[in-house]
Write an enzyme that holds these catalytic residues in place. Structure first.
Site, PDB file in Angstrom:
ATOM      1  N   ASP A 236       0.688  -1.369  -0.407  1.00 48.81           N
ATOM      2  CA  ASP A 236       0.255   0.206   0.134  1.00 48.81           C
ATOM      3  C   ASP A 236       0.955   1.594   0.133  1.00 48.81           C
ATOM      4  OD1 ASP A 236      -1.815  -2.105   0.333  1.00 48.81           O
ATOM      5  OD2 ASP A 236      -3.051  -0.803   1.851  1.00 48.81           O
TER       6      ASP A 236
ATOM      7  N   GLU B 235      -5.073  -0.884  -1.620  1.00 49.03           N
ATOM      8  CA  GLU B 235      -5.902  -0.788  -0.765  1.00 49.03           C
ATOM      9  C   GLU B 235      -6.513   0.166  -1.713  1.00 49.03           C
ATOM     10  OE1 GLU B 235      -6.339   0.324   3.776  1.00 49.03           O
ATOM     11  OE2 GLU B 235      -8.991  -0.182   3.641  1.00 49.03           O
TER      12      GLU B 235
ATOM     13  N   LYS C 132      -6.886  -4.972  -3.415  1.00 42.60           N
ATOM     14  CA  LYS C 132      -7.409  -5.610  -2.516  1.00 42.60           C
ATOM     15  C   LYS C 132      -8.213  -4.454  -0.985  1.00 42.60           C
ATOM     16  CE  LYS C 132      -3.566  -4.307   1.566  1.00 42.60           C
ATOM     17  NZ  LYS C 132      -4.286  -3.520   2.280  1.00 42.60           N
TER      18      LYS C 132
ATOM     19  N   THR D  42       0.612   0.962   6.944  1.00 37.90           N
ATOM     20  CA  THR D  42       1.180   0.700   7.290  1.00 37.90           C
ATOM     21  C   THR D  42       1.327  -0.112   8.706  1.00 37.90           C
ATOM     22  OG1 THR D  42      -1.142   1.058   9.852  1.00 37.90           O
ATOM     23  CG2 THR D  42      -0.406   3.154   7.899  1.00 37.90           C
TER      24      THR D  42
ATOM     25  N   CYS E  61      -1.956  -2.699   7.954  1.00 39.49           N
ATOM     26  CA  CYS E  61      -2.505  -3.099   6.508  1.00 39.49           C
ATOM     27  C   CYS E  61      -1.109  -4.460   6.659  1.00 39.49           C
ATOM     28  CB  CYS E  61      -2.315  -3.085   5.418  1.00 39.49           C
ATOM     29  SG  CYS E  61      -4.040  -2.051   5.479  1.00 39.49           S
TER      30      CYS E  61
HETATM   31  C1  C5J Z   1      -3.168   0.370   5.778  1.00 42.71           C
HETATM   32  C2  C5J Z   1      -4.860   1.623   7.006  1.00 42.71           C
HETATM   33  N1  C5J Z   1      -2.624   0.143   4.229  1.00 42.71           N
HETATM   34  N2  C5J Z   1      -3.860   1.935   7.545  1.00 42.71           N
HETATM   35  N3  C5J Z   1      -4.717   1.032   5.482  1.00 42.71           N
HETATM   36  O1  C5J Z   1      -2.533   0.293   6.546  1.00 42.71           O
HETATM   37  O2  C5J Z   1      -5.877   1.982   6.462  1.00 42.71           O
END
Ligand code: C5J
Length: 221
Positions: A24, A72, A129, A158, A162
């Site tokens: 992501d 995402e 995803k 993060t 994710c």
């Molecule tokens: C990810 C989120 N990619 N923090 N998404 O960690 O919502």
């Protein structure tokens, strides 16, 4: 067998079974005006890891090893975005709303793109995803199996959302999981530290952690 100097102990590195998964690294998380910022986060923290993620990517590229990128994002009609996700909390912009980088977290919009510095190259696989984990409602598991991958190195954002969710999914599916500690970041430094501690505690209950230099040394050293 080659090893990567890692915590809580050496990672048994198998060159013919390992792949990189970059989670992501999208404009919606890293740049102002996207999903991360709409939740009230300071996105500047995440930008700091971009050169390190790039070094890790380039190391896998030079070694000719498989690379997966995830994003995402949701379908434009939001049919894969449950209300429980879209309506939670009070963000300044919700998933699907119009923002400065197009509709928030929608596939095909500029904000859902991977940042240009880390853009996928030809032959690298991009997995869209709808969830936090990259195995849920995607073909990732099948694609890894087809390629004989059994070990995964993780980077991206993060750390505690994710990245950690995907590592836990992968761990339950039987993959050896290694987190590149300086190629992942959180909007909350304490959460990053806690996630790394949780992953590596109890004899590596979710997996291993190592800095990018140690991974690159085993890969190309
Ligand atoms: C990810 C989120 N990619 N923090 N998404 O960690 O919502």
């Amino acid at each position: 067998m080659a090893e990567i100097d890692a915590a809580p102990f050496a990672f048994p590195f198998q060159r013919d079974q390992i792949a990189l998964v970059v989670i992501d690294m999208q404009r919606d998380f890293v740049e102002p005006g996207g999903f991360g910022a709409s939740l009230g986060n300071d996105v500047s923290l995440l930008g700091a890891i971009v050169p390190t993620v790039r070094r890790l990517l380039d190391g896998f590229r030079v070694a000719g090893l498989p690379i997966f990128h995830t994003r995402e994002c949701h379908l434009p009609d939001l049919s894969d975005c449950p209300d429980a996700k879209r309506m939670r909390g009070a963000p300044s912009l919700r998933i699907g709303d119009d923002g400065p980088m197009g509709r928030i977290l929608i596939a095909g919009e500029p904000g859902a793109d991977i940042i240009p510095e880390l853009a996928p190259q030809s032959g690298e696989i991009v997995i869209d995803k709808p969830g936090k984990g990259a195995f849920y409602a995607t073909d990732l598991g099948r694609m890894l199996e087809e390629r004989g991958v059994k070990q995964l190195v993780f980077a991206g954002v993060t750390t505690e959302v994710c990245v950690q969710t995907t590592m836990r999914e992968a761990n339950d599916r039987g993959y050896d999981c290694l987190l590149a500690t300086d190629a992942t970041e959180s909007y909350f430094p304490a959460f990053k530290a806690a996630a790394i501690a949780m992953i590596t505690a109890q004899g590596g209950i979710v997996g291993w952690a190592a800095p990018t230099d140690a991974i690159l040394e085993a890969l190309n050293g």
